[in-house]
Motif scaffolding. Structure first.
Motif, PDB file in Angstrom:
ATOM      1  N   VAL A 123      49.099  37.094  46.489  1.00  0.00           N
ATOM      2  CA  VAL A 123      50.174  37.647  45.671  1.00  0.00           C
ATOM      3  C   VAL A 123      50.035  37.221  44.212  1.00  0.00           C
ATOM      4  N   TYR A 124      49.680  35.953  43.962  1.00  0.00           N
ATOM      5  CA  TYR A 124      49.557  35.495  42.575  1.00  0.00           C
ATOM      6  C   TYR A 124      48.307  36.059  41.917  1.00  0.00           C
ATOM      7  N   PHE A 125      47.257  36.290  42.700  1.00  0.00           N
ATOM      8  CA  PHE A 125      46.058  36.929  42.144  1.00  0.00           C
ATOM      9  C   PHE A 125      46.382  38.336  41.656  1.00  0.00           C
ATOM     10  N   GLU A 126      47.180  39.067  42.439  1.00  0.00           N
ATOM     11  CA  GLU A 126      47.549  40.424  42.034  1.00  0.00           C
ATOM     12  C   GLU A 126      48.515  40.401  40.853  1.00  0.00           C
ATOM     13  N   LEU A 127      49.405  39.412  40.824  1.00  0.00           N
ATOM     14  CA  LEU A 127      50.310  39.287  39.677  1.00  0.00           C
ATOM     15  C   LEU A 127      49.529  38.993  38.392  1.00  0.00           C
ATOM     16  N   GLU A 148      57.012  46.033  37.943  1.00  0.00           N
ATOM     17  CA  GLU A 148      55.704  45.891  38.594  1.00  0.00           C
ATOM     18  C   GLU A 148      55.628  44.604  39.402  1.00  0.00           C
ATOM     19  N   GLN A 149      56.193  43.519  38.853  1.00  0.00           N
ATOM     20  CA  GLN A 149      56.209  42.263  39.597  1.00  0.00           C
ATOM     21  C   GLN A 149      57.045  42.380  40.868  1.00  0.00           C
ATOM     22  N   ALA A 150      58.179  43.076  40.757  1.00  0.00           N
ATOM     23  CA  ALA A 150      59.027  43.276  41.939  1.00  0.00           C
ATOM     24  C   ALA A 150      58.298  44.086  43.005  1.00  0.00           C
TER      25      ALA A 150
END
Length: 363
Positions: free
Chosen positions: A200-204, A219-221
């Protein structure tokens, strides 16, 4: 009992409980740490001694001296004295100081967030656990209150019996088993959600830094929802039936009280009786259950988070157990203990507001 005396008594009880917990946690993990260090020292000493025996096999006196120096150096490196009780006492004092100041130092192992500072690891893990389990807990209780009140209003009905049976069955299911079934259905067969959430943090991090604020939040949501939808569905599916059944029993007992009968005899509408009288009276035990569930949520669920790869407290605890990382284990345990005791203290004050009899009953 006055409000000040009530508050003083509760704060004193919480302080004593924290002190006892501090001593127990520090003492237990001090014993664990010293035992672990002694084991590592013995293992390293044996390996190094074999090399010395080969090197000095023709000179026994020099071998004995080098062996003694090796042991002393290892003892100094590991911070041990050779006296188990003294070492445990020393480590207990160290852990007490670090726990009081919340300065847990660093770890040599790799966890989440790309940092080795234990405090930063725990803050990030608690935030992630709160995002997942707090959301699931609130959804569970919202559904549980609605269904529980409906079940209590019509006890013995098909709806009441059916949901009661479902609640008992779903509550008995292991969450990790349901999680695996959800992964098989929604990740491998339907391919709707990712099976693991550790990315999840890699995609964020791949989001453009120059996005407008509102678009960035949206987008973060979306990313968080994509990774947490399946874990939330799993927790809610397992929990909402049991929560409904519990709330149903609480409300059903209150509906049989005399003040409810009197309110109905005065001709008050059933809706006002339920939501004006019964809901207020039943709120203390419901709030207690909700608060304790939220506190438990911050502890995470070790197996559930491990199955979904969710980067929370449960996963951190699981990694620390696997790696025998006493620093992270004692820090996690202490932080969650403090949080739990403070929540109980706040809960006592909420209780006193919802039901003033709590204060007078303590005299």
């Amino acid at each position: 009992m006055s409000v000040l005396r009530f508050a003083g008594a509760k704060i004193l009880n919480a302080a004593i409980t924290l002190l006892v917990a501090l001593l127990l946690i520090s003492g237990i993990f001090a014993v664990y740490t010293v035992t672990e260090l002694r084991g590592r020292l013995a293992e390293e000493y044996v390996l190094a001694l074999r090399q010395l025996e080969v090197q000095y096999r023709n000179n026994p006196e020099l071998l004995e001296e080098k062996s003694r120096q090796l042991y002393e150096n290892l003892m100094e490196r590991y911070g041990l004295t050779g006296n188990f009780v003294q070492d445990v006492a020393t480590w207990t004092v160290k852990l007490i100081k670090s726990n009081i100041t919340f300065d847990f130092g660093v770890t040599q192992y790799s966890y989440i967030g790309g940092t080795n500072v234990i405090g930063d690891i725990l803050l990030l893990a608690m935030k992630n656990t709160a995002i997942l389990f707090l959301t699931a807990t609130l959804i569970t209780f919202a559904i549980g209150i609605i269904l529980g009140f409906q079940m209590a209003r019509k006890p013995g009905s098909i709806f009441d019996r059916g949901l009661s049976v479902f609640g008992m069955i779903s509550w008995s299911f292991p969450t990790w088993w349901v999680a695996i079934i959800m992964i098989l259905i929604f990740s491998f067969y339907l391919r709707l959600f990712p099976a693991q959430a550790q990315y999840v943090y890699f995609e964020l991090s791949k989001l453009p830094p120059d996005l407008p604020l509102f678009e960035k939040i949206v987008e973060q949501a979306k990313i968080w929802l994509k990774y947490m939808t399946m874990p939330v569905m799993t927790i809610v599916l397992v929990s909402f039936g049991g929560a409904s059944y519990l709330i149903r029993n609480i409300v059903l007992g209150i509906l049989q009280e005399d003040f409810v009968t009197a309110a109905r005899a005065r001709g008050l509408p059933e809706r006002r009786v339920i939501y004006g009288h019964v809901l207020r009276t039943s709120s203390p035990p419901i709030v207690t259950y909700l608060a304790l569930s939220i506190v438990g949520a911050f502890g995470g669920a070790i197996i559930t988070e491990a199955v979904f790869g969710w980067p929370g407290m449960g996963l951190v605890y699981w990694i620390a157990i696997q790696q025998s990382d006493a620093k992270v284990l004692v820090a996690s345990t202490w932080v969650l203990t403090v949080f739990f005791i403070l929540t109980i203290l706040i809960l006592d004050f909420i209780y006193s507001l919802l039901d003033p009899r709590v204060r007078t009953g303590a005299t």
